[in-house]
Scaffold this motif. Sequence first.
Motif: not given
Length: 258
Positions: A1, A225, A228, A235-236, A238, A241-242
Motif C-alpha cells: 500500500m 495498515e 486494515l 483497497l479500492e 481508499i 493510495i496506490n
Amino acid sequence: MILMADYHTHTPYSHGKGTVYENALSAKKAGLKEVGITDHGFNHLLFGLKRKLLGDLRKEIEEAEKLTGVKVLMGMESNLISVDGDTDMKESDLQYFDIYLCGIHEVLKYKSLKDLRNIMLENYTAYKFGKRPSDKVISNTTKAYINAIKNNPIDILTHINYKCYCDLKEVAKCCADYGTYIEINTKKRHVSAEELNLMASTGVKFLIDSDAHTPDRVGDIKLAEEILSEAEIPLEHIENINGKLPKFRFKEYKEKNF
C-alpha cells in the motif's frame, strides 16, 4: 500500500511542532504528491487558528510548495459546534481555503451551552467512565454529523467516534451520498475493524491521514495498515493510495460559488 497524499497535518499555527515547509519536506521525502496543512479550527479555545494569520499561512504554503514541488493545500480541521451542524468555518472564511476537514474536539466554544452538553459533555463523561453513551446522546451526535455534512461542503470527517459516539452506519451513508470522505486516522485508533467494515458496507470512501503534529509523522500509515489487516475493506475504497488522489467536494463548491 503506497500513500499518495496526507491531508491532515498540523503546524505551530495550532499546536503542531513543525513548520509548513518542514511538513511539506517530510511529505516529499515520503514520496507524497500532496499534503494538507490543516490546523485546528477557530473555535478551539487553546489551539485554534487565528483569522488574522490566514495571509501569513498562505504565504508559507506557497513558498513551501515552490521549494519542495509537493502540492500543499491550505485547509483547516474545523470544529463541529452544534447539533444543527454548524462549524466554525463561516461562509466568509471559505474563500481562503483549499480543503475542508471537520471533527469533534474538546475545549471548544460551542454555539450554545445546550450544544456543549449534548455533543461534548455527555459523550466525554461516558468516555471517561468507560461506558456506552445513552441512545439519546448517540442520536444527538449522529444528528450533528449528518447536519454538518448536509449543510457544509466538508471533504473529510476526522477521527470519527473518538470520544464522541454516533451511529457510524448512518453517518457513513450520509457521507457516501454527499461525497464526504471518512478518515482512517493513524495517530489514534478511533474505530474497530468491525466498525470500519460496517461503514464500508454503505459504499463510503476513505482516506488515510496521519494527523501529524510533528514532521516525522507526515505520511505515516502504520496504524492504518494494522487496522486494515484486521478488516475486510477492499483497497479500492481508499482514495489516496496506490496512484489515486481524491476528488474533493469543497473544490467543486468553490468553483460554482466563488
